[in-house]
Write an enzyme that holds these catalytic residues in place. Structure first.
Site, PDB file in Angstrom:
ATOM      1  CD  GLU A  41      -3.001  -0.796   2.967  1.00 14.32           C
ATOM      2  OE1 GLU A  41      -2.304  -0.315   3.481  1.00 14.32           O
ATOM      3  OE2 GLU A  41      -3.345  -2.322   2.721  1.00 14.32           O
ATOM      4  CG  ASP A  52      -2.826   7.851   8.630  1.00  9.11           C
ATOM      5  OD1 ASP A  52      -3.165   6.027   9.362  1.00  9.11           O
ATOM      6  OD2 ASP A  52      -3.431   8.316   7.558  1.00  9.11           O
ATOM      7  CE1 TYR A 166      -6.580  -2.655   7.389  1.00  6.40           C
ATOM      8  CE2 TYR A 166      -6.080  -2.241   5.508  1.00  6.40           C
ATOM      9  CZ  TYR A 166      -5.808  -2.004   6.835  1.00  6.40           C
ATOM     10  OH  TYR A 166      -4.720  -1.286   7.516  1.00  6.40           O
TER      11      TYR A 166
END
Length: 261
Positions: A41, A52, A166
Site C-alpha cells: 500500500e 492515522d 480490509y
C-alpha cells in the site's frame, strides 16, 4: 488472475504500507519486495489524515514538507511497476488527494501508473458513484470494515467491494493499539461468512508473533505504522532496516501458512 488475486493465493498475504515521498521511497519499496511483502500500500500524503496515528501523521508532514505532490506519487507508482511487474500496488489515501481534478481523471492516471487497487478512507459506500471510475479503469476498490460494522451495515460495505476486504481491528487510529486476538478471530469469522473476498486485518500489528497469530485466521495481515516508524527513525539507512523487519514478518507468516495448510 489479477496480481491481487495471485498474492492472496499464498494466504496469509503480507500487506505493507509506507507513505510516498517519505525518505527514499523507491529504495524503501524495493526493500519491502526484497523482504517478502506480498502486497504494498502506497500512502498519498495529505495534510489531515484523520484515520492515522502519530507515526503516519509525521510521515505525511515529512513528505509534504519535501514537496511531494500527486504527480510525484503516480511517478513513484509507475517506476515501481516497471521494476516489479508482478507485485500488487494499492494507492491508499483520502478523497481530497484521490478525486482531483475529478475521480475519472485520477482513476485513469492511477491505472496508467499500474495501480491495482485503491483504498479511499473517507468515501463511504453510500457515495459509490465517486469510485465508479476506478472500477471502470480496472482498479479494485477495497472497502474497510471495522468493529462497529454491524450486520445491518455490512452489506453496504461489501456492495461493489473488490480485491480484498480490509478489517480495521480497532475503533481508533493507526499504530497506537492492537485488538485482542479473540475479537479478531470472531470478526474474521463473521466477515468470511458474508463474503468470498479475502479478509485482511490491520491496525496495531507490529511483531512477527502478532502477525503469525492473525495469519492463522485471516487471509492477510497489514503492517504500516511500524514500517513508517523505521523510516522516520533511520532516515537514509531505512531501507536495510525495513528489509530486515519485513523478512521477520514474512518468515512468521510462512510458518503460519504451513500450520494452516
Amino acid at each position: 488472475m489479477t496480481r491481487l488475486a495471485d498474492a492472496f493465493s499464498k494466504r496469509p498475504a503480507l500487506i505493507t504500507f509506507i507513505t510516498a515521498g517519505d525518505g527514499d521511497t523507491a529504495a524503501i519499496l524495493d526493500a519491502l519486495v526484497a523482504g517478502g511483502a506480498d502486497v504494498i500500500e502506497l500512502g498519498m500524503p495529505f495534510t489531515d489524515p484523520m484515520a492515522d496515528g502519530p507515526a503516519i501523521q509525521a510521515a505525511n508532514l515529512r513528505s509534504l514538507g519535501a514537496g511531494t505532490r500527486t504527480a510525484d506519487v503516480l511517478a513513484i507508482a509507475a517506476a515501481f511497476r516497471e521494476r516489479h511487474p508482478q507485485v500488487p500496488l494499492v494507492l491508499m489515501g483520502y478523497a481530497n488527494t484521490m478525486t482531483r481534478p475529478t475521480p475519472a481523471d485520477f482513476a485513469a492516471r492511477a491505472a496508467e501508473a499500474g495501480a491495482d487497487g485503491v483504498i479511499i478512507v473517507d468515501i463511504p459506500p453510500e457515495e459509490a458513484n465517486e469510485v465508479a471510475p476506478f472500477k471502470a479503469s480496472g482498479i479494485d476498490v477495497i472497502r474497510l470494515a471495522t468493529p462497529t460494522t454491524d450486520a445491518a451495515r455490512l452489506p453496504a460495505v461489501l456492495e461493489g467491494a473488490s480485491g480484498f476486504l480490509y478489517y480495521v481491528s480497532v475503533a481508533g487510529i493507526t499504530g497506537l493499539q492492537q485488538a485482542a486476538q479473540a475479537s479478531i478471530e470472531d470478526a474474521v469469522a463473521r466477515l468470511k461468512a458474508a463474503t468470498d473476498l479475502p479478509v485482511a486485518v490491520g491496525f496495531g500489528v507490529r511483531t512477527p508473533e502478532q502477525a503469525a497469530a492473525i495469519g492463522r485466521v485471516a487471509d492477510g495481515v497489514v503492517v504500516g505504522s511500524a514500517i513508517v516508524d523505521l523510516v522516520g527513525r533511520h532516515g537514509a539507512d531505512a531501507p536495510a532496516h525495513v528489509r530486515a523487519y519485513i523478512q521477520s514478518l514474512s518468515a512468521a507468516l510462512a510458518a503460519a501458512r504451513k500450520e494452516v495448510a
